[in-house]
Design a protein around this motif. Structure first.
Motif, PDB file in Angstrom:
ATOM      1  N   TYR A 164       0.858  -1.186   0.000  1.00  0.00           N
ATOM      2  CA  TYR A 164       0.000   0.000   0.000  1.00  0.00           C
ATOM      3  C   TYR A 164       0.891   1.230   0.000  1.00  0.00           C
ATOM      4  O   TYR A 164       1.805   1.344   0.796  1.00  0.00           O
ATOM      5  CB  TYR A 164      -0.906  -0.034   1.227  1.00  0.00           C
ATOM      6  N   SER A 165       0.634   2.167  -0.892  1.00  0.00           N
ATOM      7  CA  SER A 165       1.528   3.307  -1.078  1.00  0.00           C
ATOM      8  C   SER A 165       1.272   4.467  -0.123  1.00  0.00           C
ATOM      9  O   SER A 165       1.756   5.568  -0.350  1.00  0.00           O
ATOM     10  CB  SER A 165       1.432   3.813  -2.522  1.00  0.00           C
ATOM     11  N   ASN A 166       0.554   4.255   0.956  1.00  0.00           N
ATOM     12  CA  ASN A 166       0.298   5.308   1.929  1.00  0.00           C
ATOM     13  C   ASN A 166       1.540   5.533   2.791  1.00  0.00           C
ATOM     14  O   ASN A 166       1.932   4.681   3.560  1.00  0.00           O
ATOM     15  CB  ASN A 166      -0.892   4.944   2.811  1.00  0.00           C
ATOM     16  N   GLY A 167       2.192   6.677   2.635  1.00  0.00           N
ATOM     17  CA  GLY A 167       3.401   6.980   3.381  1.00  0.00           C
ATOM     18  C   GLY A 167       4.647   6.314   2.824  1.00  0.00           C
ATOM     19  O   GLY A 167       5.707   6.365   3.436  1.00  0.00           O
ATOM     20  N   ILE A 168       4.524   5.679   1.700  1.00  0.00           N
ATOM     21  CA  ILE A 168       5.632   4.958   1.073  1.00  0.00           C
ATOM     22  C   ILE A 168       5.805   5.488  -0.348  1.00  0.00           C
ATOM     23  O   ILE A 168       4.835   5.695  -1.059  1.00  0.00           O
ATOM     24  CB  ILE A 168       5.351   3.443   1.031  1.00  0.00           C
ATOM     25  N   THR A 169       7.041   5.672  -0.752  1.00  0.00           N
ATOM     26  CA  THR A 169       7.329   6.011  -2.135  1.00  0.00           C
ATOM     27  C   THR A 169       7.480   4.709  -2.916  1.00  0.00           C
ATOM     28  O   THR A 169       8.264   3.850  -2.527  1.00  0.00           O
ATOM     29  CB  THR A 169       8.634   6.833  -2.228  1.00  0.00           C
ATOM     30  N   VAL A 170       6.712   4.561  -3.988  1.00  0.00           N
ATOM     31  CA  VAL A 170       6.770   3.352  -4.801  1.00  0.00           C
ATOM     32  C   VAL A 170       7.444   3.694  -6.125  1.00  0.00           C
ATOM     33  O   VAL A 170       7.039   4.630  -6.807  1.00  0.00           O
ATOM     34  CB  VAL A 170       5.362   2.766  -5.048  1.00  0.00           C
ATOM     35  N   LYS A 171       8.489   2.940  -6.455  1.00  0.00           N
ATOM     36  CA  LYS A 171       9.199   3.119  -7.720  1.00  0.00           C
ATOM     37  C   LYS A 171       9.001   1.869  -8.567  1.00  0.00           C
ATOM     38  O   LYS A 171       9.120   0.759  -8.068  1.00  0.00           O
ATOM     39  CB  LYS A 171      10.694   3.337  -7.484  1.00  0.00           C
ATOM     40  N   LEU A 172       8.718   2.072  -9.842  1.00  0.00           N
ATOM     41  CA  LEU A 172       8.597   0.969 -10.788  1.00  0.00           C
ATOM     42  C   LEU A 172       9.777   1.032 -11.737  1.00  0.00           C
ATOM     43  O   LEU A 172       9.894   1.956 -12.531  1.00  0.00           O
ATOM     44  CB  LEU A 172       7.290   1.078 -11.568  1.00  0.00           C
ATOM     45  N   LEU A 173      10.669   0.081 -11.629  1.00  0.00           N
ATOM     46  CA  LEU A 173      11.856   0.020 -12.480  1.00  0.00           C
ATOM     47  C   LEU A 173      11.646  -1.113 -13.477  1.00  0.00           C
ATOM     48  O   LEU A 173      11.736  -2.282 -13.129  1.00  0.00           O
ATOM     49  CB  LEU A 173      13.105  -0.206 -11.629  1.00  0.00           C
ATOM     50  N   LEU A 191      11.336  -4.919 -12.314  1.00  0.00           N
ATOM     51  CA  LEU A 191      10.618  -5.852 -13.176  1.00  0.00           C
ATOM     52  C   LEU A 191      11.334  -6.082 -14.495  1.00  0.00           C
ATOM     53  O   LEU A 191      11.823  -5.135 -15.104  1.00  0.00           O
ATOM     54  CB  LEU A 191       9.212  -5.300 -13.477  1.00  0.00           C
ATOM     55  N   PRO A 192      11.380  -7.330 -14.964  1.00  0.00           N
ATOM     56  CA  PRO A 192      11.947  -7.610 -16.288  1.00  0.00           C
ATOM     57  C   PRO A 192      11.040  -7.094 -17.403  1.00  0.00           C
ATOM     58  O   PRO A 192       9.932  -6.625 -17.155  1.00  0.00           O
ATOM     59  CB  PRO A 192      12.027  -9.129 -16.335  1.00  0.00           C
ATOM     60  N   ARG A 193      11.494  -7.238 -18.620  1.00  0.00           N
ATOM     61  CA  ARG A 193      10.757  -6.731 -19.782  1.00  0.00           C
ATOM     62  C   ARG A 193       9.400  -7.395 -20.000  1.00  0.00           C
ATOM     63  O   ARG A 193       8.518  -6.801 -20.596  1.00  0.00           O
ATOM     64  CB  ARG A 193      11.589  -6.923 -21.047  1.00  0.00           C
TER      65      ARG A 193
END
Length: 169
Positions: free
Chosen positions: A44-53, A99-101
């Motif tokens: 859950y992204s509440n109070g957390i920075t979420v990065k998608l690589l 995440l891979p391609r």
């Protein structure tokens, strides 16, 4: 980290759901912790920075959590920040999905749309493309394994094209 949903051609899905909290919009990311698990895990992204690589050169997906804290180690900082009681308090939480391609990040609503699109149009599109392929390569018409191989490739391509259309990445 393992996908909640698999599509043909080893196309994996990281599903998220948007949640509105006042003026802010948060997300819940859903995935599996292991291949045998029937339970899903969430972030859950509440109070957390979420990065998608995405498009990394690695083969497996992973979830990396990092926490940074305030830490006053030298005497000058301890004296300077004596009235502030935030030593060892959390400054920032970050969760990175590497995440891979072959992974796609898709919202729950778009995943339903993509599933309906694939279910509705796959057979018609793949059979038309297979017919075109057999007209271009008439010698392959008698080779059942070549036809099956080509059909699988066309199915993978169509599925990937549809997922790209509905994905966040």
């Amino acid at each position: 980290m393992y996908p909640l949903v698999n599509f043909p051609g080893s196309n994996h899905i990281l599903v998220y759901q948007n949640i509105n909290q006042g003026k802010e919009q948060k997300q819940i990311y859903v995935y599996k912790g292991s291949t045998q698990s029937h339970k899903s895990q969430t972030t859950y992204s509440n109070g957390i920075t979420v990065k998608l690589l995405i498009n990394q050169s690695q083969k497996n997906a992973s979830r990396i959590k990092s926490v940074s804290q305030y830490r006053y180690t030298n005497k000058a900082d301890q004296i300077l920040f004596a009235g502030i009681i935030n030593n060892h308090q959390i400054k920032k939480n970050t969760v990175s999905f590497v995440l891979p391609r072959n992974w796609f990040v898709i919202s729950k609503t778009n995943l339903v749309k993509a599933g309906k699109d694939i279910k509705k149009n796959t057979k018609k599109t793949v059979s038309k493309q297979l017919k075109d392929y057999l007209q271009e390569h008439p010698k392959e018409a008698t080779n059942k394994s070549a036809i099956q191989r080509e059909e699988n490739e066309l199915l993978k391509k169509y599925t990937k094209k549809t997922l790209v259309k509905y994905s966040k990445n």
